[in-house]
Motif scaffolding. Structure first.
Motif, mmCIF file in Angstrom:
data_model
loop_
_atom_site.group_PDB
_atom_site.id
_atom_site.type_symbol
_atom_site.label_atom_id
_atom_site.label_comp_id
_atom_site.label_asym_id
_atom_site.label_seq_id
_atom_site.Cartn_x
_atom_site.Cartn_y
_atom_site.Cartn_z
ATOM 1 N N VAL A 25 0.851 -1.196 0.000
ATOM 2 C CA VAL A 25 0.000 0.000 0.000
ATOM 3 C C VAL A 25 0.886 1.244 0.000
ATOM 4 C CG1 VAL A 25 -1.774 1.288 1.229
ATOM 5 C CG2 VAL A 25 -1.855 -1.213 1.201
ATOM 6 N N SER A 31 -3.703 1.378 -4.790
ATOM 7 C CA SER A 31 -3.463 0.535 -3.616
ATOM 8 C C SER A 31 -4.521 0.735 -2.542
ATOM 9 C CB SER A 31 -2.062 0.779 -3.048
ATOM 10 O OG SER A 31 -1.935 2.097 -2.558
ATOM 11 N N THR A 121 -0.172 -6.859 -4.881
ATOM 12 C CA THR A 121 0.037 -5.494 -5.367
ATOM 13 C C THR A 121 -1.175 -5.058 -6.187
ATOM 14 O OG1 THR A 121 1.093 -6.055 -7.478
ATOM 15 C CG2 THR A 121 2.505 -6.000 -5.510
ATOM 16 N N ALA A 122 -1.261 -3.751 -6.454
ATOM 17 C CA ALA A 122 -2.463 -3.179 -7.083
ATOM 18 C C ALA A 122 -2.282 -2.903 -8.571
ATOM 19 C CB ALA A 122 -2.854 -1.894 -6.357
#
Length: 436
Positions: A25, A31, A121-122
Protein backbone atom coordinates in the motif's frame (compact mmCIF):
# COMPACT_ATOMS: atom_id res chain seq x y z
CA UNK A 1 -16.11 -4.56 -9.02
CA UNK A 2 -16.10 -6.49 -5.77
CA UNK A 3 -18.28 -9.24 -7.25
CA UNK A 4 -15.94 -9.57 -10.22
CA UNK A 5 -12.96 -9.72 -7.86
CA UNK A 6 -14.66 -12.45 -5.83
CA UNK A 7 -15.07 -14.47 -9.01
CA UNK A 8 -11.44 -13.92 -10.01
CA UNK A 9 -10.22 -14.98 -6.57
CA UNK A 10 -12.44 -18.05 -6.64
CA UNK A 11 -11.38 -19.16 -10.14
CA UNK A 12 -7.69 -18.22 -10.21
CA UNK A 13 -6.56 -17.74 -6.63
CA UNK A 14 -8.67 -20.11 -4.54
CA UNK A 15 -5.49 -21.13 -2.67
CA UNK A 16 -5.43 -17.70 -0.95
CA UNK A 17 -8.43 -18.53 1.24
CA UNK A 18 -6.54 -19.59 4.36
CA UNK A 19 -3.27 -17.75 3.71
CA UNK A 20 -1.73 -14.72 5.43
CA UNK A 21 -1.49 -11.90 2.91
CA UNK A 22 0.66 -8.78 2.77
CA UNK A 23 -0.86 -5.91 0.79
CA UNK A 24 1.58 -3.40 -0.72
CA UNK A 25 0.00 0.00 0.00
CA UNK A 26 1.63 3.21 -1.20
CA UNK A 27 -1.31 5.43 -0.26
CA UNK A 28 -2.15 6.06 -3.93
CA UNK A 29 -5.56 5.46 -5.47
CA UNK A 30 -4.87 1.98 -6.83
CA UNK A 31 -3.46 0.54 -3.62
CA UNK A 32 -6.14 2.17 -1.47
CA UNK A 33 -8.83 0.57 -3.66
CA UNK A 34 -7.07 -2.78 -3.28
CA UNK A 35 -7.01 -2.26 0.48
CA UNK A 36 -10.69 -1.29 0.59
CA UNK A 37 -11.68 -4.33 -1.46
CA UNK A 38 -9.84 -6.73 0.84
CA UNK A 39 -11.31 -5.07 3.90
CA UNK A 40 -14.66 -6.21 2.54
CA UNK A 41 -13.48 -9.77 1.90
CA UNK A 42 -12.79 -12.46 4.46
CA UNK A 43 -8.98 -12.57 4.31
CA UNK A 44 -6.21 -12.45 6.88
CA UNK A 45 -3.96 -9.58 5.80
CA UNK A 46 -1.65 -6.79 6.88
CA UNK A 47 -0.23 -3.90 4.88
CA UNK A 48 3.32 -2.86 3.99
CA UNK A 49 4.35 0.69 3.07
CA UNK A 50 7.73 1.88 1.75
CA UNK A 51 8.90 5.47 2.14
CA UNK A 52 11.53 5.92 -0.58
CA UNK A 53 12.31 9.51 0.55
CA UNK A 54 12.29 10.74 -3.04
CA UNK A 55 9.72 13.56 -2.70
CA UNK A 56 10.79 15.28 0.49
CA UNK A 57 7.96 16.10 2.88
CA UNK A 58 5.40 14.56 0.53
CA UNK A 59 6.92 11.10 1.07
CA UNK A 60 6.52 11.40 4.84
CA UNK A 61 2.96 12.67 4.44
CA UNK A 62 2.20 9.52 2.42
CA UNK A 63 3.72 7.45 5.21
CA UNK A 64 1.63 9.22 7.86
CA UNK A 65 -1.52 8.82 5.75
CA UNK A 66 -1.07 5.04 5.46
CA UNK A 67 -0.12 4.68 9.12
CA UNK A 68 -3.14 6.72 10.30
CA UNK A 69 -5.48 4.71 8.07
CA UNK A 70 -4.12 1.45 9.47
CA UNK A 71 -4.53 2.64 13.07
CA UNK A 72 -8.07 3.88 12.55
CA UNK A 73 -9.09 0.62 10.84
CA UNK A 74 -7.23 -1.67 13.25
CA UNK A 75 -4.99 -3.07 10.50
CA UNK A 76 -1.47 -4.29 11.18
CA UNK A 77 0.98 -2.12 9.22
CA UNK A 78 4.67 -2.56 8.45
CA UNK A 79 6.39 0.68 7.45
CA UNK A 80 10.00 1.25 6.43
CA UNK A 81 12.15 4.04 4.97
CA UNK A 82 14.84 3.76 2.29
CA UNK A 83 17.62 6.08 1.19
CA UNK A 84 16.80 5.24 -2.40
CA UNK A 85 19.10 7.80 -4.04
CA UNK A 86 22.11 6.55 -2.09
CA UNK A 87 21.28 2.95 -3.03
CA UNK A 88 20.97 3.92 -6.71
CA UNK A 89 24.33 5.69 -6.62
CA UNK A 90 26.08 2.86 -4.80
CA UNK A 91 24.82 0.20 -7.22
CA UNK A 92 24.80 2.46 -10.29
CA UNK A 93 21.16 1.88 -11.18
CA UNK A 94 18.24 4.21 -11.85
CA UNK A 95 16.08 5.36 -8.95
CA UNK A 96 13.19 3.33 -10.38
CA UNK A 97 15.26 0.15 -10.40
CA UNK A 98 16.63 0.94 -6.94
CA UNK A 99 13.12 1.46 -5.55
CA UNK A 100 11.95 -1.83 -7.04
CA UNK A 101 14.90 -3.76 -5.63
CA UNK A 102 14.50 -2.25 -2.18
CA UNK A 103 10.74 -2.74 -2.15
CA UNK A 104 10.62 -6.38 -3.16
CA UNK A 105 13.63 -7.41 -1.11
CA UNK A 106 11.87 -5.97 1.94
CA UNK A 107 8.56 -7.62 1.03
CA UNK A 108 10.22 -11.03 0.78
CA UNK A 109 11.99 -10.40 4.06
CA UNK A 110 8.60 -9.75 5.69
CA UNK A 111 7.25 -12.98 4.20
CA UNK A 112 10.06 -14.83 5.91
CA UNK A 113 10.24 -13.04 9.25
CA UNK A 114 6.53 -12.38 9.80
CA UNK A 115 5.21 -15.64 8.37
CA UNK A 116 3.16 -14.23 5.49
CA UNK A 117 2.37 -16.38 2.47
CA UNK A 118 1.86 -13.96 -0.43
CA UNK A 119 2.38 -10.34 -1.44
CA UNK A 120 -0.52 -8.57 -3.19
CA UNK A 121 0.04 -5.49 -5.37
CA UNK A 122 -2.46 -3.18 -7.08
CA UNK A 123 -1.20 -3.42 -10.67
CA UNK A 124 -4.08 -3.10 -13.15
CA UNK A 125 -4.77 -3.40 -16.89
CA UNK A 126 -3.46 0.06 -17.76
CA UNK A 127 -0.19 -0.68 -15.93
CA UNK A 128 0.09 -3.82 -18.04
CA UNK A 129 -0.43 -1.87 -21.28
CA UNK A 130 2.14 0.73 -20.26
CA UNK A 131 4.70 -1.98 -19.47
CA UNK A 132 4.04 -3.59 -22.88
CA UNK A 133 4.59 -0.28 -24.68
CA UNK A 134 7.75 0.49 -22.67
CA UNK A 135 9.23 -2.89 -23.57
CA UNK A 136 8.16 -2.50 -27.19
CA UNK A 137 9.77 0.95 -27.44
CA UNK A 138 13.08 -0.38 -26.09
CA UNK A 139 13.15 -3.53 -28.21
CA UNK A 140 12.21 -6.84 -26.70
CA UNK A 141 11.53 -10.48 -27.42
CA UNK A 142 8.30 -12.38 -27.04
CA UNK A 143 8.68 -12.61 -23.29
CA UNK A 144 8.80 -8.83 -22.95
CA UNK A 145 5.46 -8.56 -24.75
CA UNK A 146 3.60 -11.01 -22.54
CA UNK A 147 3.19 -8.33 -19.89
CA UNK A 148 2.85 -8.39 -16.13
CA UNK A 149 2.02 -11.81 -14.74
CA UNK A 150 -0.99 -12.29 -12.47
CA UNK A 151 1.24 -14.44 -10.30
CA UNK A 152 5.01 -14.39 -10.15
CA UNK A 153 6.30 -16.64 -7.39
CA UNK A 154 4.85 -15.16 -4.16
CA UNK A 155 3.57 -11.97 -5.80
CA UNK A 156 -0.15 -11.86 -6.69
CA UNK A 157 -1.78 -9.11 -8.77
CA UNK A 158 -5.55 -9.63 -8.35
CA UNK A 159 -6.57 -6.35 -10.06
CA UNK A 160 -4.75 -6.98 -13.33
CA UNK A 161 -7.94 -7.39 -15.37
CA UNK A 162 -9.47 -4.12 -14.10
CA UNK A 163 -8.98 -0.85 -15.96
CA UNK A 164 -7.93 2.49 -14.51
CA UNK A 165 -11.46 3.78 -15.20
CA UNK A 166 -13.03 0.95 -13.19
CA UNK A 167 -10.72 1.64 -10.26
CA UNK A 168 -11.48 5.37 -10.39
CA UNK A 169 -15.22 4.67 -10.48
CA UNK A 170 -14.98 2.33 -7.48
CA UNK A 171 -12.98 4.93 -5.52
CA UNK A 172 -15.58 7.61 -6.31
CA UNK A 173 -18.55 5.41 -5.41
CA UNK A 174 -17.11 4.49 -2.01
CA UNK A 175 -15.57 7.88 -1.22
CA UNK A 176 -12.09 6.39 -0.87
CA UNK A 177 -9.37 8.87 0.07
CA UNK A 178 -5.88 8.55 -1.34
CA UNK A 179 -2.63 10.44 -1.76
CA UNK A 180 -1.72 11.77 -5.20
CA UNK A 181 1.95 11.27 -6.14
CA UNK A 182 3.04 14.60 -7.63
CA UNK A 183 5.68 12.85 -9.78
CA UNK A 184 2.87 11.17 -11.72
CA UNK A 185 2.10 14.50 -13.37
CA UNK A 186 5.62 14.91 -14.78
CA UNK A 187 6.62 13.75 -18.27
CA UNK A 188 10.18 13.26 -17.06
CA UNK A 189 9.71 9.49 -16.99
CA UNK A 190 8.95 7.33 -20.04
CA UNK A 191 6.03 5.61 -18.32
CA UNK A 192 4.36 8.95 -17.65
CA UNK A 193 4.82 10.05 -21.26
CA UNK A 194 3.14 6.85 -22.43
CA UNK A 195 0.39 7.21 -19.80
CA UNK A 196 -0.37 10.86 -20.56
CA UNK A 197 -0.05 10.89 -24.34
CA UNK A 198 0.17 7.52 -26.10
CA UNK A 199 -2.42 5.51 -24.15
CA UNK A 200 -5.18 8.19 -24.46
CA UNK A 201 -4.46 8.37 -28.21
CA UNK A 202 -4.81 4.59 -28.58
CA UNK A 203 -8.04 4.58 -26.59
CA UNK A 204 -9.34 7.40 -28.74
CA UNK A 205 -8.64 5.34 -31.86
CA UNK A 206 -10.47 2.38 -30.37
CA UNK A 207 -12.60 2.80 -27.23
CA UNK A 208 -12.25 -0.97 -26.65
CA UNK A 209 -8.49 -0.90 -27.10
CA UNK A 210 -7.75 -2.41 -23.67
CA UNK A 211 -10.09 -5.33 -24.33
CA UNK A 212 -8.41 -5.98 -27.69
CA UNK A 213 -5.00 -5.63 -26.11
CA UNK A 214 -5.83 -8.17 -23.38
CA UNK A 215 -6.91 -10.69 -26.04
CA UNK A 216 -3.70 -10.13 -27.99
CA UNK A 217 -1.60 -10.52 -24.88
CA UNK A 218 -3.40 -13.74 -24.03
CA UNK A 219 -2.40 -15.11 -27.46
CA UNK A 220 1.18 -13.97 -26.90
CA UNK A 221 1.27 -15.74 -23.52
CA UNK A 222 0.04 -18.96 -25.16
CA UNK A 223 2.74 -18.62 -27.82
CA UNK A 224 5.35 -18.11 -25.09
CA UNK A 225 4.27 -21.36 -23.44
CA UNK A 226 4.73 -23.17 -26.77
CA UNK A 227 8.20 -21.64 -27.15
CA UNK A 228 9.19 -22.76 -23.67
CA UNK A 229 7.92 -26.29 -24.32
CA UNK A 230 9.91 -26.48 -27.57
CA UNK A 231 13.01 -25.16 -25.82
CA UNK A 232 12.75 -27.92 -23.20
CA UNK A 233 12.49 -30.67 -25.82
CA UNK A 234 15.45 -29.37 -27.83
CA UNK A 235 17.47 -28.80 -24.65
CA UNK A 236 17.27 -32.53 -23.91
CA UNK A 237 18.92 -33.24 -27.27
CA UNK A 238 21.64 -30.59 -27.15
CA UNK A 239 22.56 -30.14 -23.47
CA UNK A 240 24.22 -32.37 -20.94
CA UNK A 241 24.29 -31.49 -17.24
CA UNK A 242 26.69 -32.76 -14.62
CA UNK A 243 26.30 -31.27 -11.17
CA UNK A 244 26.21 -27.48 -11.66
CA UNK A 245 27.87 -27.52 -15.09
CA UNK A 246 25.89 -27.59 -18.36
CA UNK A 247 27.50 -28.37 -21.72
CA UNK A 248 25.83 -27.48 -25.03
CA UNK A 249 26.89 -29.53 -28.06
CA UNK A 250 27.74 -26.98 -30.76
CA UNK A 251 27.61 -29.53 -33.58
CA UNK A 252 23.97 -30.17 -32.75
CA UNK A 253 23.19 -26.57 -31.85
CA UNK A 254 24.25 -24.97 -35.13
CA UNK A 255 22.05 -27.38 -37.10
CA UNK A 256 18.98 -25.91 -35.44
CA UNK A 257 17.00 -23.20 -37.22
CA UNK A 258 17.09 -20.04 -35.10
CA UNK A 259 19.57 -21.56 -32.64
CA UNK A 260 20.07 -18.09 -31.13
CA UNK A 261 16.47 -18.16 -29.90
CA UNK A 262 17.10 -21.47 -28.16
CA UNK A 263 20.25 -20.11 -26.52
CA UNK A 264 18.25 -17.15 -25.25
CA UNK A 265 15.55 -19.40 -23.77
CA UNK A 266 18.12 -21.62 -22.05
CA UNK A 267 20.36 -18.87 -20.68
CA UNK A 268 18.00 -16.02 -19.75
CA UNK A 269 17.46 -17.36 -16.23
CA UNK A 270 21.21 -17.05 -15.55
CA UNK A 271 21.08 -13.22 -15.78
CA UNK A 272 23.07 -12.82 -19.01
CA UNK A 273 22.61 -9.52 -20.85
CA UNK A 274 25.37 -9.44 -23.52
CA UNK A 275 23.40 -11.51 -26.01
CA UNK A 276 25.40 -10.55 -29.12
CA UNK A 277 28.58 -11.65 -27.35
CA UNK A 278 26.93 -14.95 -26.44
CA UNK A 279 25.80 -15.59 -30.01
CA UNK A 280 29.31 -14.77 -31.28
CA UNK A 281 30.79 -17.39 -28.94
CA UNK A 282 29.47 -20.10 -31.26
CA UNK A 283 32.02 -19.07 -33.91
CA UNK A 284 34.75 -17.92 -31.50
CA UNK A 285 38.01 -19.67 -30.71
CA UNK A 286 38.36 -21.97 -27.71
CA UNK A 287 38.83 -20.13 -24.43
CA UNK A 288 36.55 -17.17 -25.13
CA UNK A 289 33.83 -16.59 -22.54
CA UNK A 290 30.99 -14.28 -21.45
CA UNK A 291 30.08 -13.48 -17.85
CA UNK A 292 26.79 -12.82 -16.12
CA UNK A 293 26.87 -11.67 -12.47
CA UNK A 294 26.91 -15.28 -11.27
CA UNK A 295 27.71 -17.50 -14.27
CA UNK A 296 30.21 -17.91 -17.08
CA UNK A 297 29.59 -19.27 -20.57
CA UNK A 298 32.80 -20.68 -22.04
CA UNK A 299 33.61 -21.78 -25.60
CA UNK A 300 35.56 -25.04 -25.36
CA UNK A 301 36.21 -26.78 -28.68
CA UNK A 302 32.82 -28.07 -29.82
CA UNK A 303 30.92 -27.09 -26.71
CA UNK A 304 29.59 -24.11 -24.82
CA UNK A 305 30.06 -24.74 -21.11
CA UNK A 306 27.90 -22.96 -18.54
CA UNK A 307 29.19 -22.98 -14.98
CA UNK A 308 28.80 -20.93 -11.79
CA UNK A 309 31.52 -18.35 -11.31
CA UNK A 310 34.16 -19.89 -9.08
CA UNK A 311 34.28 -17.76 -5.97
CA UNK A 312 37.09 -19.80 -4.39
CA UNK A 313 40.18 -17.64 -4.22
CA UNK A 314 43.02 -19.25 -6.18
CA UNK A 315 45.36 -18.34 -3.32
CA UNK A 316 43.18 -20.03 -0.70
CA UNK A 317 44.76 -23.05 0.97
CA UNK A 318 43.37 -25.91 3.06
CA UNK A 319 45.65 -27.73 5.48
CA UNK A 320 45.53 -31.39 6.51
CA UNK A 321 47.10 -32.55 9.78
CA UNK A 322 49.01 -35.80 10.22
CA UNK A 323 46.35 -37.57 12.29
CA UNK A 324 43.38 -36.52 10.17
CA UNK A 325 41.54 -39.42 8.59
CA UNK A 326 39.06 -37.38 6.60
CA UNK A 327 38.49 -33.89 5.20
CA UNK A 328 35.29 -32.56 3.67
CA UNK A 329 36.31 -29.10 2.46
CA UNK A 330 37.07 -28.32 -0.31
CA UNK A 331 36.99 -31.99 -1.31
CA UNK A 332 35.97 -35.23 0.36
CA UNK A 333 39.26 -37.03 0.99
CA UNK A 334 40.03 -39.96 3.26
CA UNK A 335 43.44 -40.99 4.60
CA UNK A 336 43.98 -44.59 5.71
CA UNK A 337 47.13 -46.55 6.55
CA UNK A 338 47.23 -49.95 4.82
CA UNK A 339 49.63 -52.88 4.76
CA UNK A 340 49.57 -53.56 1.03
CA UNK A 341 48.48 -51.82 -2.15
CA UNK A 342 45.96 -52.54 -4.85
CA UNK A 343 45.74 -50.95 -8.27
CA UNK A 344 45.64 -47.18 -8.02
CA UNK A 345 42.84 -45.33 -9.82
CA UNK A 346 41.97 -41.73 -10.61
CA UNK A 347 40.15 -41.57 -7.29
CA UNK A 348 42.71 -43.29 -5.07
CA UNK A 349 46.49 -43.35 -4.71
CA UNK A 350 49.02 -45.10 -2.45
CA UNK A 351 52.00 -43.14 -1.13
CA UNK A 352 54.98 -43.67 1.12
CA UNK A 353 53.73 -42.08 4.35
CA UNK A 354 57.24 -41.47 5.67
CA UNK A 355 58.01 -39.14 2.76
CA UNK A 356 55.16 -36.78 3.59
CA UNK A 357 55.75 -33.54 5.46
CA UNK A 358 52.77 -32.23 7.40
CA UNK A 359 50.60 -30.35 7.28
CA UNK A 360 49.63 -31.37 3.76
CA UNK A 361 48.09 -28.61 1.71
CA UNK A 362 45.26 -28.44 -0.84
CA UNK A 363 45.20 -25.52 -3.26
CA UNK A 364 44.17 -24.68 -6.81
CA UNK A 365 46.61 -24.83 -9.69
CA UNK A 366 48.88 -21.85 -10.18
CA UNK A 367 50.88 -20.98 -13.28
CA UNK A 368 54.39 -22.43 -13.16
CA UNK A 369 53.57 -25.47 -10.99
CA UNK A 370 55.70 -28.53 -11.79
CA UNK A 371 55.36 -32.19 -10.80
CA UNK A 372 56.84 -35.61 -11.59
CA UNK A 373 54.06 -37.69 -13.18
CA UNK A 374 53.74 -41.21 -11.78
CA UNK A 375 55.28 -43.73 -14.17
CA UNK A 376 57.67 -41.28 -15.85
CA UNK A 377 60.64 -42.29 -13.69
CA UNK A 378 61.47 -38.90 -12.23
CA UNK A 379 60.94 -36.71 -15.28
CA UNK A 380 59.34 -33.37 -14.43
CA UNK A 381 56.46 -31.77 -16.26
CA UNK A 382 54.61 -28.51 -15.99
CA UNK A 383 51.11 -28.99 -14.67
CA UNK A 384 49.85 -26.67 -17.43
CA UNK A 385 51.41 -28.99 -20.05
CA UNK A 386 49.80 -31.98 -18.34
CA UNK A 387 46.42 -30.24 -18.48
CA UNK A 388 46.93 -29.56 -22.19
CA UNK A 389 47.88 -33.18 -22.89
CA UNK A 390 44.83 -34.37 -21.00
CA UNK A 391 42.68 -31.97 -23.07
CA UNK A 392 41.18 -30.34 -19.99
CA UNK A 393 38.89 -27.39 -20.60
CA UNK A 394 39.49 -24.08 -18.86
CA UNK A 395 36.60 -24.87 -16.53
CA UNK A 396 38.05 -28.30 -15.66
CA UNK A 397 41.45 -26.75 -14.95
CA UNK A 398 39.86 -24.26 -12.58
CA UNK A 399 38.06 -27.05 -10.73
CA UNK A 400 41.23 -29.11 -10.20
CA UNK A 401 42.91 -29.26 -6.80
CA UNK A 402 46.54 -30.10 -6.05
CA UNK A 403 47.67 -31.91 -2.90
CA UNK A 404 51.06 -30.68 -1.66
CA UNK A 405 53.64 -31.95 0.81
CA UNK A 406 55.77 -28.93 1.61
CA UNK A 407 56.39 -27.51 -1.91
CA UNK A 408 56.12 -30.83 -3.73
CA UNK A 409 52.94 -31.97 -5.46
CA UNK A 410 51.73 -35.33 -4.13
CA UNK A 411 48.66 -35.65 -6.31
CA UNK A 412 46.82 -33.73 -8.99
CA UNK A 413 43.64 -34.86 -7.33
CA UNK A 414 41.56 -37.18 -9.44
CA UNK A 415 44.07 -37.16 -12.30
CA UNK A 416 47.69 -38.21 -11.60
CA UNK A 417 49.92 -39.00 -8.63
CA UNK A 418 53.49 -37.81 -8.29
CA UNK A 419 56.35 -40.31 -8.81
CA UNK A 420 58.36 -38.96 -5.87
CA UNK A 421 55.94 -40.34 -3.25
CA UNK A 422 55.30 -43.76 -4.76
CA UNK A 423 55.45 -46.95 -2.72
CA UNK A 424 58.68 -48.94 -3.23
CA UNK A 425 60.24 -52.11 -1.82
CA UNK A 426 61.79 -50.08 1.01
CA UNK A 427 58.50 -48.43 2.03
CA UNK A 428 57.55 -49.23 5.62
CA UNK A 429 54.32 -47.25 5.99
CA UNK A 430 51.72 -47.02 3.23
CA UNK A 431 49.02 -44.38 3.14
CA UNK A 432 45.97 -44.69 0.93
CA UNK A 433 44.43 -41.37 -0.08
CA UNK A 434 40.99 -41.58 -1.65
CA UNK A 435 38.71 -39.04 -3.27
CA UNK A 436 35.06 -39.65 -2.59
Amino acid sequence: MIDTLKQILSERFSFLGNKRLLLAVSGGKDSMVLLHLFQNLNFDFAIAHCNFQLRGLESFEDQNFVNDYALSNNIKAFITQFDTKAFAEDYKVSTQVAARELRYNWFYELLETEDFDYILTAHHADDNLETFLINLSRGTGLEGLTGILEQNDKIIRPLLTFTQEEIELYAANYGIEWREDSSNASDKYLRNKIRHHLVPFLKDLNPNFLVSFQKTQSYLQEAQVMVEDAAIMVYQQVARQENDIISFDLNKLIKLPNYKSYLYQWLKEFDFTAWDDIYNLVESQTGKFVYSPTYRLLKDRNSLILSPINFVDASEEYFILENQKEVNIPLNLTFCKVTDISIATNTSIFVDADLLQYPLRLQKWREGAVFHPFGMQGKSKKVSKFFKDEKLSLNEKEQTWLLYSDEKIVWIVGLRADERFKVTETTKNILKIELR
